[in-house]
Design a protein around this motif. Structure first.
Motif, PDB file in Angstrom:
ATOM      1  N   SER A  18      34.839  29.356  43.702  1.00  9.94           N
ATOM      2  CA  SER A  18      35.556  29.229  44.962  1.00  9.94           C
ATOM      3  C   SER A  18      34.752  29.823  46.120  1.00  9.94           C
ATOM      4  O   SER A  18      34.102  30.857  45.979  1.00  9.94           O
ATOM      5  N   ASP A  19      34.837  29.170  47.261  1.00  5.46           N
ATOM      6  CA  ASP A  19      34.177  29.668  48.465  1.00  5.46           C
ATOM      7  C   ASP A  19      34.970  30.783  49.137  1.00  5.46           C
ATOM      8  O   ASP A  19      34.454  31.457  50.029  1.00  5.46           O
ATOM      9  N   GLN A  20      36.225  30.931  48.729  1.00  5.41           N
ATOM     10  CA  GLN A  20      37.071  31.933  49.368  1.00  5.41           C
ATOM     11  C   GLN A  20      37.886  32.688  48.327  1.00  5.41           C
ATOM     12  O   GLN A  20      37.993  32.260  47.185  1.00  5.41           O
ATOM     13  N   ALA A  21      38.428  33.820  48.745  1.00  2.00           N
ATOM     14  CA  ALA A  21      39.268  34.614  47.861  1.00  2.00           C
ATOM     15  C   ALA A  21      40.500  33.789  47.468  1.00  2.00           C
ATOM     16  O   ALA A  21      40.939  32.925  48.227  1.00  2.00           O
ATOM     17  N   MET A  22      41.021  34.051  46.275  1.00  5.59           N
ATOM     18  CA  MET A  22      42.121  33.243  45.752  1.00  5.59           C
ATOM     19  C   MET A  22      43.291  34.123  45.319  1.00  5.59           C
ATOM     20  O   MET A  22      43.099  35.247  44.858  1.00  5.59           O
ATOM     21  N   THR A  23      44.501  33.563  45.446  1.00  8.46           N
ATOM     22  CA  THR A  23      45.688  34.218  44.906  1.00  8.46           C
ATOM     23  C   THR A  23      45.807  33.852  43.431  1.00  8.46           C
ATOM     24  O   THR A  23      45.148  32.925  42.949  1.00  8.46           O
ATOM     25  N   SER A  24      46.675  34.546  42.726  1.00 10.89           N
ATOM     26  CA  SER A  24      46.899  34.209  41.313  1.00 10.89           C
ATOM     27  C   SER A  24      47.430  32.784  41.189  1.00 10.89           C
ATOM     28  O   SER A  24      47.062  32.060  40.256  1.00 10.89           O
ATOM     29  N   THR A  25      48.235  32.351  42.125  1.00  7.65           N
ATOM     30  CA  THR A  25      48.767  30.979  42.100  1.00  7.65           C
ATOM     31  C   THR A  25      47.643  29.970  42.292  1.00  7.65           C
ATOM     32  O   THR A  25      47.611  28.931  41.615  1.00  7.65           O
ATOM     33  N   ASP A  26      46.712  30.259  43.192  1.00 11.50           N
ATOM     34  CA  ASP A  26      45.555  29.378  43.381  1.00 11.50           C
ATOM     35  C   ASP A  26      44.787  29.219  42.066  1.00 11.50           C
ATOM     36  O   ASP A  26      44.360  28.124  41.707  1.00 11.50           O
ATOM     37  N   ILE A  27      44.614  30.330  41.362  1.00  8.89           N
ATOM     38  CA  ILE A  27      43.868  30.318  40.099  1.00  8.89           C
ATOM     39  C   ILE A  27      44.606  29.478  39.062  1.00  8.89           C
ATOM     40  O   ILE A  27      44.000  28.651  38.375  1.00  8.89           O
ATOM     41  N   VAL A  28      45.915  29.668  38.960  1.00  4.15           N
ATOM     42  CA  VAL A  28      46.732  28.885  38.014  1.00  4.15           C
ATOM     43  C   VAL A  28      46.598  27.399  38.316  1.00  4.15           C
ATOM     44  O   VAL A  28      46.467  26.575  37.404  1.00  4.15           O
ATOM     45  N   ASN A  29      46.603  27.046  39.588  1.00 11.09           N
ATOM     46  CA  ASN A  29      46.521  25.635  39.983  1.00 11.09           C
ATOM     47  C   ASN A  29      45.155  25.012  39.708  1.00 11.09           C
ATOM     48  O   ASN A  29      45.031  23.789  39.679  1.00 11.09           O
ATOM     49  N   GLU A  30      44.140  25.837  39.504  1.00  8.51           N
ATOM     50  CA  GLU A  30      42.790  25.333  39.259  1.00  8.51           C
ATOM     51  C   GLU A  30      42.549  24.914  37.812  1.00  8.51           C
ATOM     52  O   GLU A  30      41.666  24.126  37.540  1.00  8.51           O
ATOM     53  N   MET A  31      43.312  25.465  36.877  1.00  3.77           N
ATOM     54  CA  MET A  31      43.032  25.173  35.473  1.00  3.77           C
ATOM     55  C   MET A  31      44.306  24.936  34.680  1.00  3.77           C
ATOM     56  O   MET A  31      45.184  25.792  34.649  1.00  3.77           O
ATOM     57  N   VAL A  52      36.777  42.293  39.514  1.00  2.00           N
ATOM     58  CA  VAL A  52      37.317  41.602  40.685  1.00  2.00           C
ATOM     59  C   VAL A  52      37.810  42.670  41.639  1.00  2.00           C
ATOM     60  O   VAL A  52      38.019  43.821  41.255  1.00  2.00           O
ATOM     61  N   GLU A  53      37.994  42.257  42.886  1.00  2.00           N
ATOM     62  CA  GLU A  53      38.548  43.182  43.871  1.00  2.00           C
ATOM     63  C   GLU A  53      39.530  42.438  44.748  1.00  2.00           C
ATOM     64  O   GLU A  53      39.473  41.212  44.871  1.00  2.00           O
ATOM     65  N   VAL A  54      40.449  43.195  45.316  1.00  2.00           N
ATOM     66  CA  VAL A  54      41.409  42.616  46.239  1.00  2.00           C
ATOM     67  C   VAL A  54      40.688  42.401  47.560  1.00  2.00           C
ATOM     68  O   VAL A  54      40.089  43.333  48.115  1.00  2.00           O
ATOM     69  N   ASP A  55      40.727  41.162  48.021  1.00  2.00           N
ATOM     70  CA  ASP A  55      40.041  40.806  49.262  1.00  2.00           C
ATOM     71  C   ASP A  55      40.978  40.908  50.458  1.00  2.00           C
ATOM     72  O   ASP A  55      40.544  41.153  51.569  1.00  2.00           O
ATOM     73  N   GLY A  56      42.258  40.700  50.219  1.00  2.00           N
ATOM     74  CA  GLY A  56      43.223  40.750  51.304  1.00  2.00           C
ATOM     75  C   GLY A  56      44.604  40.381  50.809  1.00  2.00           C
ATOM     76  O   GLY A  56      44.864  40.300  49.618  1.00  2.00           O
ATOM     77  N   VAL A  57      45.478  40.153  51.773  1.00  2.00           N
ATOM     78  CA  VAL A  57      46.852  39.757  51.478  1.00  2.00           C
ATOM     79  C   VAL A  57      47.165  38.544  52.341  1.00  2.00           C
ATOM     80  O   VAL A  57      46.767  38.472  53.495  1.00  2.00           O
ATOM     81  N   THR A  58      47.857  37.570  51.745  1.00  2.00           N
ATOM     82  CA  THR A  58      48.195  36.353  52.466  1.00  2.00           C
ATOM     83  C   THR A  58      49.603  35.919  52.100  1.00  2.00           C
ATOM     84  O   THR A  58      50.173  36.402  51.122  1.00  2.00           O
ATOM     85  N   HIS A  59      50.156  35.036  52.884  1.00  2.00           N
ATOM     86  CA  HIS A  59      51.465  34.468  52.553  1.00  2.00           C
ATOM     87  C   HIS A  59      51.280  33.348  51.544  1.00  2.00           C
ATOM     88  O   HIS A  59      50.447  32.460  51.728  1.00  2.00           O
ATOM     89  N   THR A  67      44.858  38.435  47.515  1.00  2.00           N
ATOM     90  CA  THR A  67      43.777  37.496  47.237  1.00  2.00           C
ATOM     91  C   THR A  67      42.654  38.273  46.549  1.00  2.00           C
ATOM     92  O   THR A  67      42.413  39.445  46.859  1.00  2.00           O
ATOM     93  N   TYR A  68      41.999  37.621  45.611  1.00  2.00           N
ATOM     94  CA  TYR A  68      40.985  38.270  44.782  1.00  2.00           C
ATOM     95  C   TYR A  68      39.655  37.548  44.920  1.00  2.00           C
ATOM     96  O   TYR A  68      39.601  36.350  45.155  1.00  2.00           O
ATOM     97  N   ARG A  69      38.603  38.314  44.708  1.00  2.00           N
ATOM     98  CA  ARG A  69      37.272  37.732  44.633  1.00  2.00           C
ATOM     99  C   ARG A  69      36.494  38.517  43.588  1.00  2.00           C
ATOM    100  O   ARG A  69      36.781  39.692  43.323  1.00  2.00           O
TER     101      ARG A  69
END
Length: 132
Positions: A18-31, A52-59, A67-69
């Motif tokens: 991924s080019d950007q940090a991802m939420t756990s939901t983003d990760i689930v949707n990828e695989m 991994v590290e926490v990159d930020g928080v998003t809605h 969000t993780y990276r």
């Protein structure tokens, strides 16, 4: 050296691609086959190990999500695991065959040229070390 299980490798692979940090939901949707609870448990373990590290928080919908990276340490762990696995087969598979197989996997000519250039530098550096 940490041994990573297949799910941990799956999550790291998704994050590295991924080019950007991802939420756990983003990760689930990828695989397919990953569940939210599995991804959260894996992220918790990878976070604890500094992979991994926490990159930020998003809605994410109506809730806030971290969000993780991946960290550079995760790349080092993957390289160590790869090298360790290779060590078990070094008497059967030559290093040149491994390099050829890895280069064969790359389907983008620009990236292939860049990798070949890097390999030439690595080989040159090793040749210099062997002469001294």
């Amino acid at each position: 050296m940490a041994q990573l299980n297949p799910r941990e490798l799956d999550v790291l692979n998704i994050l590295w691609k991924s080019d950007q940090a991802m939420t756990s939901t983003d990760i689930v949707n990828e695989m397919r086959g990953l569940t939210q609870s599995t991804v959260i448990a894996v992220l918790r373990k990878l976070l604890k190990e500094g992979l991994v590290e926490v990159d930020g928080v998003t809605h994410s919908g109506k809730v806030l999500s971290r969000t993780y990276r991946p960290t550079d340490a995760s790349r080092n762990i993957i390289m160590d695991n790869f090298a360790s696995d290779y060590a078990n087969f070094k008497d059967v598979i030559a290093q040149s065959d491994i390099c050829a197989a890895i280069l064969h996997v790359e389907d983008r000519p620009d990236r292939l040229k860049a990798e070949i250039k890097k390999l030439k530098t690595v080989i040159s550096d090793w040749e210099k070390k062997l002469k001294s």
